[in-house]
Design a protein around this motif. Structure first.
Motif, PDB file in Angstrom:
ATOM      1  N   ASP A 129       0.799  -1.043   0.173  1.00  0.00           N
ATOM      2  CA  ASP A 129      -0.010  -0.044   0.118  1.00  0.00           C
ATOM      3  C   ASP A 129       0.862   1.263  -0.017  1.00  0.00           C
ATOM      4  N   GLU A 130       0.556   2.453  -0.753  1.00  0.00           N
ATOM      5  CA  GLU A 130       1.159   3.620  -0.602  1.00  0.00           C
ATOM      6  C   GLU A 130       1.577   3.952   0.657  1.00  0.00           C
ATOM      7  N   MET A 131       0.680   3.794   1.723  1.00  0.00           N
ATOM      8  CA  MET A 131       0.961   4.489   2.792  1.00  0.00           C
ATOM      9  C   MET A 131       1.667   3.434   4.020  1.00  0.00           C
ATOM     10  N   GLY A 132       2.089   2.455   3.406  1.00  0.00           N
ATOM     11  CA  GLY A 132       2.994   1.540   4.080  1.00  0.00           C
ATOM     12  C   GLY A 132       4.073   0.866   3.747  1.00  0.00           C
ATOM     13  N   GLN A 133       4.668   1.781   3.098  1.00  0.00           N
ATOM     14  CA  GLN A 133       5.950   1.335   2.240  1.00  0.00           C
ATOM     15  C   GLN A 133       7.036   1.271   3.156  1.00  0.00           C
ATOM     16  N   ASN A 134       6.916   1.513   4.195  1.00  0.00           N
ATOM     17  CA  ASN A 134       7.991   1.688   5.235  1.00  0.00           C
ATOM     18  C   ASN A 134       7.791   0.916   6.610  1.00  0.00           C
TER      19      ASN A 134
END
Length: 173
Positions: A129-134
Motif C-alpha cells: 500500500d502507498e501508505m505503508g511502504q516503510n
C-alpha cells in the motif's frame, strides 16, 4: 503476537519541531503525515478479527502507546532497535537534540498488534500500500517482562522503555 508499525518513526514530530524552533538540518526533514483511512479500511476488511490492536502514536510517541498496551494487558512488549524504521536524518537530529525517537510525536502512521498467524501477510499487504511502504515488524508481545516494554539495542544489550517523563516534544496536538 507481533507489533507492526506502518511507517517511519518520529518524522512528523521532528519536522514540526524544526519549523517551530527554527532548526535547520543538513537535509530537510519533511512531515510524513497522511490520511490512513483507506489503508486501515482495507486491512480491517482483509484481516478483521486477527488485528488485535490498532492506534496512532501521536501523543507520547511509540513508547507511550506500547507502555499503555503492556500496562493494560499485563503482558510485555519486546522491541528490536535494528527493526525500528527511523530515517537517518531524523535519527541524527534526535541524537543532536538529546531526544529518543520512540517518544517523539507522529502523524500518518499507526501501530498494529496482529496475530502471529497473519503477521507476515499483514506486513506484506501493508508494504504494498502507498501508505505503508516503510512498514516494519518492530517487536513481539510476550509473557516475559509483564507490564514492561523492553528494547534490544543495536549492540545486544537491553533497556526498559518507560513512559515519558516531563513534557512531550514537540507537542503537536
Amino acid at each position: 503476537d507481533r507489533v507492526i508499525i506502518s511507517g517511519n518513526i518520529a518524522t512528523h514530530g521532528m519536522a514540526i519541531m524544526s519549523v517551530r524552533e527554527g532548526l535547520e538540518f543538513e537535509s530537510g526533514i519533511l512531515s510524513d503525515t497522511a490520511a490512513l483511512n483507506h489503508t486501515v479500511y482495507m486491512l480491517l476488511n482483509r484481516f478483521g478479527k486477527d488485528i488485535k490492536f490498532l492506534r496512532d502514536p501521536t501523543r507520547g510517541g511509540v513508547a507511550s502507546v506500547l507502555n499503555e498496551v503492556a500496562e493494560l494487558t499485563d503482558l510485555g512488549v519486546e522491541l528490536v532497535q535494528n527493526r525500528l524504521p527511523v530515517q537517518e536524518q531524523v535519527e541524527a537530529a534526535c541524537e543532536m537534540l538529546g531526544l529518543d525517537p520512540l517518544y517523539v510525536a507522529n502523524e500518518g502512521i499507526f501501530l498494529a498488534i496482529v496475530s502471529e498467524t497473519i503477521a507476515d501477510d499483514f506486513l506484506q499487504t501493508l508494504k504494498e500500500d502507498e501508505m505503508g511502504q516503510n512498514a516494519a515488524t518492530i517487536g513481539i508481545i510476550s509473557a516475559n517482562h509483564p507490564r514492561k516494554v523492553i528494547l534490544e539495542s543495536r549492540i545486544g544489550g537491553s533497556r526498559v522503555v518507560s513512559y515519558l517523563t516531563g513534557e512531550q516534544l514537540p507537542r503537536i496536538c
